[in-house]
Design an enzyme around this catalytic site. Structure first.
Site, PDB file in Angstrom:
ATOM      1  N   ASP A  85       0.868  -1.403  -0.181  1.00 34.63           N
ATOM      2  CA  ASP A  85       0.064   0.148   0.120  1.00 34.63           C
ATOM      3  C   ASP A  85       0.771   1.255   0.002  1.00 34.63           C
ATOM      4  O   ASP A  85       0.491   2.151  -0.571  1.00 34.63           O
ATOM      5  CB  ASP A  85      -0.906  -0.004   0.915  1.00 34.63           C
ATOM      6  CG  ASP A  85      -2.331  -1.032   0.926  1.00 34.63           C
ATOM      7  OD1 ASP A  85      -2.177  -1.497  -0.122  1.00 34.63           O
ATOM      8  OD2 ASP A  85      -3.155  -0.745   1.717  1.00 34.63           O
TER       9      ASP A  85
ATOM     10  N   ASN B 281      -4.974  -2.063  -4.289  1.00 28.46           N
ATOM     11  CA  ASN B 281      -6.017  -2.211  -3.610  1.00 28.46           C
ATOM     12  C   ASN B 281      -5.876  -1.302  -2.567  1.00 28.46           C
ATOM     13  O   ASN B 281      -6.364  -1.475  -1.383  1.00 28.46           O
ATOM     14  CB  ASN B 281      -6.233  -3.618  -3.294  1.00 28.46           C
ATOM     15  CG  ASN B 281      -7.854  -3.858  -2.484  1.00 28.46           C
ATOM     16  OD1 ASN B 281      -8.533  -3.008  -2.620  1.00 28.46           O
ATOM     17  ND2 ASN B 281      -7.895  -5.094  -2.107  1.00 28.46           N
TER      18      ASN B 281
ATOM     19  N   HIS C 100      -5.295  -9.019   3.678  1.00 19.68           N
ATOM     20  CA  HIS C 100      -3.926  -9.347   4.648  1.00 19.68           C
ATOM     21  C   HIS C 100      -4.514  -9.649   6.031  1.00 19.68           C
ATOM     22  O   HIS C 100      -3.905 -10.525   6.807  1.00 19.68           O
ATOM     23  CB  HIS C 100      -3.215  -8.015   4.525  1.00 19.68           C
ATOM     24  CG  HIS C 100      -4.017  -6.618   4.894  1.00 19.68           C
ATOM     25  ND1 HIS C 100      -3.399  -5.799   5.643  1.00 19.68           N
ATOM     26  CD2 HIS C 100      -4.924  -6.178   4.397  1.00 19.68           C
ATOM     27  CE1 HIS C 100      -4.295  -4.635   5.814  1.00 19.68           C
ATOM     28  NE2 HIS C 100      -5.353  -5.254   5.003  1.00 19.68           N
ATOM     29  N   ARG C 101      -5.308  -8.811   6.318  1.00 22.47           N
ATOM     30  CA  ARG C 101      -6.024  -9.042   7.971  1.00 22.47           C
ATOM     31  C   ARG C 101      -6.640 -10.413   8.183  1.00 22.47           C
ATOM     32  O   ARG C 101      -6.562 -10.737   9.267  1.00 22.47           O
ATOM     33  CB  ARG C 101      -6.859  -7.950   7.990  1.00 22.47           C
ATOM     34  CG  ARG C 101      -6.356  -6.489   8.122  1.00 22.47           C
ATOM     35  CD  ARG C 101      -6.891  -5.687   9.333  1.00 22.47           C
ATOM     36  NE  ARG C 101      -6.203  -4.374   8.795  1.00 22.47           N
ATOM     37  CZ  ARG C 101      -4.671  -4.081   9.334  1.00 22.47           C
ATOM     38  NH1 ARG C 101      -4.014  -4.776   9.969  1.00 22.47           N
ATOM     39  NH2 ARG C 101      -4.223  -2.806   8.705  1.00 22.47           N
TER      40      ARG C 101
ATOM     41  N   LYS D 202       0.582  -6.339   1.853  1.00 18.05           N
ATOM     42  CA  LYS D 202      -0.354  -5.148   1.836  1.00 18.05           C
ATOM     43  C   LYS D 202       0.123  -4.304   2.994  1.00 18.05           C
ATOM     44  O   LYS D 202       0.303  -3.056   2.539  1.00 18.05           O
ATOM     45  CB  LYS D 202      -1.802  -5.433   1.758  1.00 18.05           C
ATOM     46  CG  LYS D 202      -2.738  -4.271   1.319  1.00 18.05           C
ATOM     47  CD  LYS D 202      -4.069  -4.626   1.309  1.00 18.05           C
ATOM     48  CE  LYS D 202      -4.823  -3.717   0.546  1.00 18.05           C
ATOM     49  NZ  LYS D 202      -4.997  -2.558   1.363  1.00 18.05           N
TER      50      LYS D 202
END
Ligand code: DC
Length: 652
Positions: free
Chosen positions: A58, A100, A397-398, A423
């Site tokens: 990101d 994203n 990712h989470r 990310k």
């Protein structure tokens, strides 16, 4: 393919039944702060040196976009220097691909809408499903020119030069994503007009807006506000570099490790966020406290441990203020003592994936009963978390990070596409592995071989935990004596073993709160312990308790079935021997030192008898396991023995 991390993306990883988690982690920089600071530094007057910037997908998208816009950025490993543009980008026409990264596309949309150029903003397929209409409408209503290049309300966007007029307030919806408000707040000072922003509907995820306001202030722009409804910017506001700024550790990333401490024993310490953090997700630790975990907070660290007694408590919480860290709580709910409810989390649906639906499906794979509402999840944990589940991660990712915690129930869990963590946290699984990988050194040998002394010293030298498994059998025996349970009443003794009220603290042992370190060494206890140790149900009951001693950074476990049954995967197995004569001699000297009567010949005879009994017994006989290293100690000092074990371990 991840932009920050070009190595081959793995198909999956297996987290193999860890026994606990302990240790410390230095967090990477916060994503929310990193991307805001990069943009502010690019818009400010003067150079900004940014320390501890997050290196992830990101932030890569934001950095590349800013460079494409003509911003001069010098990226060094420990410091990133941005030369500010004083609010106007050199490049007036650009095509920006933002993956994203919501924290990139939202603020850049607003900033470029007031920048009088032609810009095309796009991302990955999922980004084109994440709504941005509320922001676009708010901007167009005050004169921006933005066109949806594909689907109404969603990226990609085509931005053209507009005529921004802020003579009437800018209205923006607050109930879908707080990033729309953040984007307007960041962009409007560039218009050099007085501005009023009105939030329609309830503002979600407020702490993220606080991060925005806080960082704007660091760059010299103060926002007046009336609760969470109205925000005002004065005409003369302009961003000025604070010179140097340090990005805090990622508080959302901290949530996984704090949860690991609460679920896996702990203590686990995260370095990089603490009491003074500007990130809302540090409030995750308050939620853990409500669940009964033990939390300690310093200026720049937080530490978590399991509850002092019993299990984590089931919860019913409004989690709107910590939407990201709340996902961690959804997995924690699997370990709680009843049904838990996570409320007010509707905006999970517009994140990297529809997180409400995704979390519900994956939690069910672990055996939970899950009710998925429009804006809540209700989670009833299974009696035992199902092992061997294969968790899908939806390029989120989470999801990958929070489901790693399920393994702490002592089962194996497969995480598919684990590298989607790039990310925001490319090294997540390496950091997690360090907390759960606690090597075991199993040490055994006949009585008098020096195993106890050597094991304890090895643990001291390595800073490892120490398990004297014989002490547990002795404790069962002593507890039986004290509660008047006969040792041959096998089922009652097994029950005692299961619920043994024991505590090991500062090299002392407490039974039911009373110090019994010496009492368990009494001859009558040795005798009863030897009998209790032959009851299979007792061995079974103590097994789980013994495995709980395995905590980072490692464990030295001493006793007869440590290498064969309890920790068959031990990194090193050592079997100490010494001639019966040498052992009798050691015992003789010990007794004389204590001022007790002793007879060498009798001791030698006793030792030989005990050897025969120990190796001949049917349950857990004393035996060298096939893959153990033999340490012959007849002619060795304790120090020499310890050195040898450590040499073996360093090669293991
Ligand atoms: O090592 P020790 O003397 O403190 O052990 C006490 C008793 O427990 C002894 O009879 C051996 C037995 N024991 C066992 O069966 N399995 C173990 N892992 C440790 C001890």
């Amino acid at each position: 393919m991840s932009a920050a991390n070009m190595k081959q993306r793995r198909d999956h990883i297996e987290l193999i039944a860890p026994f606990g988690a302990a240790g410390s982690v230095t967090l990477p920089g916060s994503k929310s702060i990193s991307n805001r600071v990069l943009l502010l530094a690019a818009l400010a007057e003067g150079k900004t040196e940014i320390a501890h910037l997050l290196a992830s997908d990101d932030t890569r998208y934001m950095l590349d976009a800013l460079k494409t816009l003509g911003v001069e950025i010098d990226e060094q490993t420990s410091l990133c220097t941005v030369t500010g543009t004083a609010g106007s980008f050199a490049t007036r026409q650009a095509d920006l691909f933002l993956g994203n990264a919501g924290t990139a596309i939202r603020p850049l949309t607003a900033v470029l809408a007031v920048a009088s150029g032609n810009y095309h903003l796009s991302g990955v397929a999922r980004m084109h499903e994440r709504p941005i209409g509320d922001l676009v409408e708010a901007l167009c209503a005050v004169g921006a020119t933005i066109r949806y290049a594909e689907k109404e309300g969603y990226p990609p966007l085509q931005i053209g030069p507009g005529e921004i007029d802020l003579s009437s307030p800018v209205h923006v919806r607050g109930d879908v994503s707080s990033q729309f408000l953040t984007a307007l707040l960041l962009a409007l000072p560039l218009t050099q007009q007085d501005a009023v922003i009105r939030v329609d509907g309830e503002l979600v995820s407020r702490p993220y807006v606080e991060i925005t306001l806080n960082l704007m202030a660091r760059f010299g722009v103060n926002v007046a506000r009336d609760g969470w409804r109205e925000f005002r910017l004065a005409k003369g506001s302009r961003y000025r570099s604070p010179g140097r700024i340090r990005v805090e550790g990622d508080a959302s990333g901290a949530s996984y490790f704090l949860a690991a401490g609460a679920l896996g024993g702990g203590p686990v310490r995260v370095n990089g966020v603490g009491r003074d953090s500007i990130q809302g997700d540090v409030r995750f630790s308050d939620a853990l406290v409500e669940l009964g975990a033990q939390i300690d907070i310093g200026e720049e660290w937080i530490e978590a441990q399991a509850p002092e007694h019993g299990q984590l408590k089931a919860f019913d919480l409004d989690l709107n203020h910590i939407p990201d860290a709340a996902m961690t709580l959804a997995v924690v709910a699997l370990f709680c003592n009843g049904t838990s409810k996570l409320r007010n989390i509707a905006n999970w649906r517009v994140k990297e994936t529809d997180r409400l639906a995704a979390m519900a499906s994956e939690l069910r794979k672990l055996g939970a009963l899950v009710k998925e509402g429009e804006d809540f999840l209700e989670i009833k944990p299974p009696d035992a978390i199902s092992g061997g589940a294969s968790i899908d991660t939806y390029d989120d990712h989470r999801i990958a990070m929070c489901f790693s915690l399920a393994a702490l129930s002592g089962v194996s869990v497969r995480i598919n596409d684990p590298d989607c963590v790039a990310k925001t946290y490319p090294d997540y699984f390496e950091h997690f592995a360090r907390l759960i990988e606690a090597p075991v050194i199993a040490i055994d040998g006949p009585s008098g071989s020096g195993k106890g002394t050597v094991a304890k010293r090895v643990a001291e030298v390595l800073g490892f935990h120490y398990l004297d498994s014989g002490a547990l059998y002795r404790l069962v025996a002593l507890h039986a004596q004290r509660t008047k349970v006969a040792v041959d009443d096998t089922s009652s003794v097994a029950t005692l073993a299961r619920d043994l009220p024991v505590e090991f603290r500062d090299s002392e042992i407490y039974l039911d709160g009373e110090r019994v370190t010496d009492a368990i060494r009494a001859e009558s206890v040795s005798e009863a312990a030897s009998r209790a140790a032959q009851i299979p149900e007792v061995r079974e009951a103590l097994m789980k308790r013994q495995r709980h001693f395995r905590r980072a950074p490692g464990l030295v476990a001493e006793g007869r079935d440590m290498a064969s049954v309890v920790f068959p995967e031990a990194a090193l197995k050592v079997y100490l021997t010494a001639s019966a004569e040498a052992r009798a001699d050691r015992r003789y000297k010990q007794l004389i030192e204590k001022g007790l009567d002793a007879n060498l010949a009798t001791l030698l005879r006793d030792i030989r008898q005990r050897d025969a009994r120990d190796s001949g017994r049917s349950v857990a006989p004393l035996q060298k396991s096939a893959d153990a290293q033999v340490l012959e100690t007849t002619d060795l000092s304790i120090d020499e023995g310890v050195d040898q074990v450590i040499r073996w371990f360093s090669k293991a």
